[in-house]
Enzyme design. Structure first.
Site, mmCIF file in Angstrom:
data_model
loop_
_atom_site.group_PDB
_atom_site.id
_atom_site.type_symbol
_atom_site.label_atom_id
_atom_site.label_comp_id
_atom_site.label_asym_id
_atom_site.label_seq_id
_atom_site.Cartn_x
_atom_site.Cartn_y
_atom_site.Cartn_z
ATOM 1 N N ASN A 9 -21.532 -18.361 -17.983
ATOM 2 C CA ASN A 9 -20.402 -18.026 -18.851
ATOM 3 C C ASN A 9 -20.076 -19.260 -19.683
ATOM 4 O O ASN A 9 -19.457 -20.194 -19.182
ATOM 5 C CB ASN A 9 -19.206 -17.612 -17.970
ATOM 6 C CG ASN A 9 -17.942 -17.396 -18.785
ATOM 7 O OD1 ASN A 9 -17.996 -17.322 -20.014
ATOM 8 N ND2 ASN A 9 -16.812 -17.304 -18.101
ATOM 9 N N LYS A 11 -18.070 -19.580 -22.087
ATOM 10 C CA LYS A 11 -16.692 -19.615 -22.604
ATOM 11 C C LYS A 11 -16.728 -19.985 -24.094
ATOM 12 O O LYS A 11 -17.680 -19.619 -24.777
ATOM 13 C CB LYS A 11 -15.838 -20.577 -21.771
ATOM 14 C CG LYS A 11 -15.982 -20.277 -20.271
ATOM 15 C CD LYS A 11 -14.963 -20.930 -19.418
ATOM 16 C CE LYS A 11 -15.250 -20.569 -17.967
ATOM 17 N NZ LYS A 11 -14.217 -21.014 -17.056
ATOM 18 N N HIS A 94 -12.281 -11.328 -16.950
ATOM 19 C CA HIS A 94 -12.307 -12.735 -16.525
ATOM 20 C C HIS A 94 -10.869 -13.235 -16.413
ATOM 21 O O HIS A 94 -10.004 -12.838 -17.197
ATOM 22 C CB HIS A 94 -13.097 -13.577 -17.541
ATOM 23 C CG HIS A 94 -13.315 -14.975 -17.059
ATOM 24 N ND1 HIS A 94 -12.341 -15.942 -17.152
ATOM 25 C CD2 HIS A 94 -14.363 -15.560 -16.436
ATOM 26 C CE1 HIS A 94 -12.799 -17.070 -16.612
ATOM 27 N NE2 HIS A 94 -14.027 -16.853 -16.164
ATOM 28 N N GLU A 96 -9.440 -15.794 -17.349
ATOM 29 C CA GLU A 96 -8.859 -16.352 -18.581
ATOM 30 C C GLU A 96 -8.432 -15.240 -19.537
ATOM 31 O O GLU A 96 -7.469 -15.396 -20.287
ATOM 32 C CB GLU A 96 -9.867 -17.316 -19.235
ATOM 33 C CG GLU A 96 -9.966 -18.612 -18.429
ATOM 34 C CD GLU A 96 -11.328 -19.286 -18.462
ATOM 35 O OE1 GLU A 96 -12.120 -19.034 -19.383
ATOM 36 O OE2 GLU A 96 -11.600 -20.081 -17.535
ATOM 37 N N GLU A 166 -14.108 -14.472 -8.393
ATOM 38 C CA GLU A 166 -13.811 -15.802 -8.904
ATOM 39 C C GLU A 166 -12.380 -16.178 -8.557
ATOM 40 O O GLU A 166 -11.437 -15.814 -9.286
ATOM 41 C CB GLU A 166 -13.976 -15.843 -10.424
ATOM 42 C CG GLU A 166 -15.366 -15.521 -10.909
ATOM 43 C CD GLU A 166 -15.612 -16.123 -12.293
ATOM 44 O OE1 GLU A 166 -16.479 -16.995 -12.394
ATOM 45 O OE2 GLU A 166 -14.920 -15.736 -13.239
ATOM 46 N N GLY A 172 -13.168 -24.035 -12.946
ATOM 47 C CA GLY A 172 -13.024 -25.227 -13.775
ATOM 48 C C GLY A 172 -12.276 -26.367 -13.116
ATOM 49 O O GLY A 172 -11.863 -27.320 -13.777
ATOM 50 N N SER A 211 -16.554 -23.247 -10.065
ATOM 51 C CA SER A 211 -17.118 -24.574 -9.803
ATOM 52 C C SER A 211 -18.446 -24.544 -9.038
ATOM 53 O O SER A 211 -18.714 -25.429 -8.229
ATOM 54 C CB SER A 211 -16.088 -25.467 -9.088
ATOM 55 O OG SER A 211 -14.941 -25.630 -9.906
HETATM 56 P P1 PGA Z 1 -16.607 -22.869 -13.698
HETATM 57 O O1 PGA Z 1 -16.234 -21.465 -14.403
HETATM 58 O O2 PGA Z 1 -17.993 -22.725 -13.126
HETATM 59 O O3 PGA Z 1 -16.537 -23.881 -14.797
HETATM 60 O O4 PGA Z 1 -15.583 -23.084 -12.622
HETATM 61 C C1 PGA Z 1 -16.604 -20.256 -13.820
HETATM 62 C C2 PGA Z 1 -16.064 -19.098 -14.646
HETATM 63 O O5 PGA Z 1 -14.960 -19.180 -15.166
HETATM 64 O O6 PGA Z 1 -16.741 -18.067 -14.782
#
Ligand code: PGA
Length: 248
Positions: A9, A11, A94, A96, A166, A172, A211
């Site tokens: 992903n 983003k 997601h 976000e 998630e 993140g 992460s």
């Molecule tokens: P990250 O993001 O691996 O940077 O924690 C995962 C995601 O949001 O899908």
């Protein structure tokens, strides 16, 4: 047998130069027998992904979609448009999208339904916040998020779909769920499906996200109900992303 999927992903990251470099780096590596790759670039780069990845084993998808197929929706992108750029997958819900853009469980369910209707495979993202985990409400939150989609699309809607667990507190932050914590929620999710349809539950790929990196991926992917990863930060460099794939 569920094949491991390692999904990147991106983003809101990238440029033409970055997409070229990253995808050529992924294409240069031999395929893995144990794990498949998929990338989720921002909309403007989907056509570039299509031209570079067509005919390869690497799939691509979008990070969100509008549930309406076409019309007066300035700034939005529909499922048929994603299909037209060769997308196999699309992320829906997601965290976000939920927290920054106000997508409710019902909005997420509409997007999931629109993706299915167009022939895309939705990747439904679910997960609790730190506060919800600390209050012991992880299962309740995940169940509510799944339920909204199950009510809209039925268990049959998951014949061609993926779930990504998630935990919001792990996205993140560099703070990964332990393999035990992740496995427990994945098993809970699979059980929810098993109570409705054993075959669909057995085939459903449930990815872990939050992460994931080259050091923690092997322990996560080794767990029974963890069928791969949805990777943010560590998917932006070919070498890091391939290290995660090769941990499968
Ligand atoms: P990250 O993001 O691996 O940077 O924690 C995962 C995601 O949001 O899908």
């Amino acid at each position: 047998m569920r094949k491991i999927l390692v999904a990147g992903n991106w983003k809101m990251h990238g440029s033409k130069a970055m997409v070229n470099g990253l995808l050529k780096g992924l294409l240069a590596a031999p395929d893995s027998e144990r794990a498949e790759l998929a990338v989720f670039p921002p909309f403007p780069y989907l056509a570039l992904a299509q031209s570079l990845l067509s005919g390869s084993s690497i799939a691509w998808g979008a990070q969100t979609l509008n549930p309406v197929a076409q019309g007066a929706h300035t700034g939005e992108v529909s499922a048929p448009m994603l299909l037209d750029t060769g997308c196999r997958y699309v992320l829906v819900g997601h965290s976000e999208r939920r927290s920054l853009y106000g997508e409710s469980d019902a909005d997420v369910a509409e997007r999931f339904a629109a993706a299915l209707a167009a022939g895309l495979e939705p990747v439904l993202c679910v997960g609790e916040t730190l506060e919800e985990r600390e209050q012991g409400r992880t299962e309740q939150v995940v169940e509510r998020q799944l339920q909204a989609v199950l009510e809209r699309c039925g268990v049959d809607g998951f014949r061609r779909a993926i779930v990504a667990y998630e935990p919001v507190w792990a996205i993140g932050t560099g703070k990964t769920a332990t393999p035990d914590q992740a496995q427990a929620v994945h098993a809970f999710i699979r059980d929810k499906f098993a109570s409705r349809d054993d075959i669909i539950a057995g085939q459903l790929r449930i990815l872990y996200g939050g992460s994931v990196n080259g050091s923690n991926a092997a322990d996560l992917f080794a767990r029974e109900d963890i069928d791969g990863g949805l990777v943010g930060g560590a998917s932006l460099k070919a070498e890091d992303f391939l290290t995660i794939r090769d941990a499968a």
